[in-house]
Design an enzyme around this catalytic site. Structure first.
Site, short mmCIF file in Angstrom:
data_model
loop_
_atom_site.label_atom_id
_atom_site.label_comp_id
_atom_site.label_asym_id
_atom_site.label_seq_id
_atom_site.Cartn_x
_atom_site.Cartn_y
_atom_site.Cartn_z
N GLN A 95 0.82 -1.20 0.00
CA GLN A 95 0.00 0.00 0.00
C GLN A 95 0.86 1.26 0.00
O GLN A 95 1.81 1.37 0.78
CB GLN A 95 -0.94 0.04 1.21
CG GLN A 95 -1.91 1.22 1.15
CD GLN A 95 -2.86 1.27 2.33
OE1 GLN A 95 -2.51 1.80 3.37
NE2 GLN A 95 -4.06 0.72 2.16
N CYS A 125 -6.68 7.04 5.21
CA CYS A 125 -6.06 7.32 6.51
C CYS A 125 -6.60 8.62 7.10
O CYS A 125 -6.54 9.67 6.46
CB CYS A 125 -4.54 7.41 6.36
SG CYS A 125 -3.70 7.79 7.93
N GLU A 227 -15.86 -1.51 11.56
CA GLU A 227 -16.72 -1.89 12.68
C GLU A 227 -17.22 -3.33 12.59
O GLU A 227 -18.34 -3.64 12.97
CB GLU A 227 -17.90 -0.91 12.78
CG GLU A 227 -18.48 -0.73 14.17
CD GLU A 227 -17.48 -0.19 15.20
OE1 GLU A 227 -17.65 -0.47 16.39
OE2 GLU A 227 -16.51 0.52 14.79
N ARG A 250 -9.48 -4.06 13.19
CA ARG A 250 -9.23 -4.19 14.62
C ARG A 250 -9.93 -5.39 15.23
O ARG A 250 -9.43 -5.98 16.20
CB ARG A 250 -9.65 -2.90 15.32
CG ARG A 250 -8.78 -1.68 14.97
CD ARG A 250 -9.37 -0.40 15.51
NE ARG A 250 -10.67 -0.14 14.93
CZ ARG A 250 -11.62 0.60 15.50
NH1 ARG A 250 -11.40 1.15 16.69
NH2 ARG A 250 -12.78 0.80 14.89
#
Length: 354
Positions: A95, A125, A227, A250
Site C-alpha cells: 500500500q 487514513c 466496525e 481491529r
C-alpha cells in the site's frame, strides 16, 4: 479512462475473476498495528484454523519527494524477500500513500520490480499528520486527484498486476460520494475497499455499511470494511452493504479467529433450513481458545524488534485489544501492565493458561 479501453490490461481481468470467484476475506492495513510481526501471527492463526486470509495489505508506505530506496520497501514489507508472502503463504499487497500522481506511479512501478503482487492506494487514513500533508482521506475532497493518482499508477504498473484503492465515505461528510464514485469508475482501479465512515467520524461507532451500496454500480468488486468485530456484525455488514467481500481490521486483532468464525457463519447460512433459521453466534472447532492463543502470543514476544522495550510495548498494545475478546486477557493485563521484563511477561502468560 476505463479498463475496457485498454486491451493491454486484459490479463489482469482474468486474475480479478480468480481472486473474487468466492467471497474474499482480507486482513486490513492498520498503521502501528498490522506490522510484519502481527501479520505473521494473524495469518498463521487463520491458516491453522482452516480459513487463511486471501491476502493482507501492508501498512502504508508514505511517498513524498522521490522514488524510495529498496530498503524502505523491505522495511515495511519484508515479505518481499519471500515472494511477497508470509511464512504460511498469505500474499501481501503493497500500500502506498501520497498526493503526487507521477511520483506515486514511479514508486508503484518500483515496488512491482521488487516483487509486489498488487498495489493498493490509501485514500482513507484519517491521521491529522497525514492529512495535513495532503495524504490519505483529505484527498476525498479532491476526486480529480484520486482519478489522476489511480490512473497514473495503473498505467505505470505492469498489466498483469492489479491496482486497488481504499477509501472512506468522504472527508468531513458524504456530500462528495457521487464524485468519488465517478472518479474511481474512470480511473482503471481493479477493485475498491470502502471503510464505511468519513474521516470526521474516525473509528467511532457505528459504521454506515448501507452507504457502500451506491458503489456497487461500479464494474469492479467492492470490499466492505469498518466496525466488524463479531460474526453478527459481519453478517449485518454483508447484508447492508450488498457485498460479500470483507476486510477485517481491529476486530481481527481483538479476536484472531474472527476470519474463521465469519467463514463458518457463511457456511451456516448456506446450509440453514428453509425458514432461514441460523445461529450467528454458534461456536465451533474454528474458534480459538485463550489457551490455544498463548503460544502465538509467546511467538510475538520472541519476534524481532528494534528493542525489547518496543516489543513489550507492542505486545501490551495487542493485549489491551485482546481484553475485548477474552476475559483471560483482562486478568493478565491487570497482572503485567507495569511489567517491563519480557521474560517475566512470558512467565505470567504461561501461568494464565492454568
Amino acid at each position: 479512462m476505463n479498463n475496457t479501453q485498454h486491451p493491454d490490461l486484459l490479463p489482469v481481468q482474468y486474475k480479478i475473476q480468480q481472486l473474487f470467484s468466492q467471497p474474499v476475506r482480507l486482513l486490513a492495513p492498520m498503521e502501528g498495528l498490522s506490522d510484519p510481526l502481527m501479520r505473521q501471527i494473524l495469518t498463521q492463526i487463520a491458516y491453522d484454523l482452516g480459513r487463511p486470509y486471501d491476502w493482507s495489505v501492508s501498512e502504508f508506505i508514505r511517498v513524498t519527494q522521490h522514488v524510495l530506496p529498496a530498503h524502505v520497501f523491505y522495511k515495511y514489507v519484508p515479505e518481499l524477500h519471500n515472494d511477497a508472502k508470509t511464512a504460511i503463504g498469505t500474499p501481501i499487497h503493497v500500500q502506498l500513500l501520497g498526493s503526487e500522481a507521477q511520483l506515486m506511479a514511479e514508486n508503484a512501478a518500483y515496488a512491482c520490480e521488487l516483487g509486489a503482487p498488487a498495489i493498493d492506494i490509501n485514500f482513507g487514513c484519517p491521521a491529522k499528520t497525514v492529512n495535513s500533508h495532503r495524504g490519505g482521506s483529505v484527498l476525498l475532497d479532491e476526486p480529480a486527484v484520486l482519478y489522476e493518482i489511480i490512473s497514473a499508477v495503473r498505467q505505470a504498473v505492469p498489466a498483469h498486476i492489479p491496482v486497488s484503492a481504499k477509501i472512506r465515505l468522504g472527508y468531513t461528510d458524504t456530500s462528495r460520494m457521487d464524485d468519488i464514485r465517478s472518479a474511481i469508475a474512470d480511473s482503471g482501479a481493479d477493485w475498491l475497499t470502502i471503510h464505511a465512515r468519513t474521516k470526521t467520524q474516525g473509528y467511532k461507532p457505528p459504521a454506515y455499511w448501507e452507504k457502500i451500496q451506491t458503489f456497487n454500480s461500479l464494474k469492479i468488486p467492492v470490499i466492505a470494511n469498518g466496525e466488524i468485530w463479531t460474526t453478527e456484525q459481519a453478517h449485518a455488514c454483508m447484508q447492508q452493504s450488498g457485498t460479500a467481500h470483507l476486510m477485517l481490521g481491529r476486530g481481527a486483532i481483538t479476536r484472531p479467529d474472527l476470519v474463521a468464525r465469519v467463514d463458518n457463519l457463511m457456511d451456516n447460512l448456506i446450509n440453514s433450513s428453509a425458514d432461514n433459521s441460523v445461529n450467528t453466534t454458534a461456536g465451533n472447532a474454528r474458534e480459538l481458545s485463550w489457551q490455544a492463543l498463548i503460544p502465538h502470543q509467546i511467538k510475538f514476544l520472541e519476534g524481532q524488534a528494534k528493542s525489547e522495550v518496543i516489543l513489550v510495548g507492542r505486545y501490551k498494545q495487542w493485549l489491551g485489544m485482546l481484553t475485548k475478546g477474552y476475559s483471560e486477557a483482562q486478568t493478565l493485563w491487570d497482572d503485567i501492565k507495569r511489567e517491563k521484563n519480557k521474560t517475566a511477561i512470558i512467565t505470567a502468560l504461561k501461568m494464565s493458561a492454568q
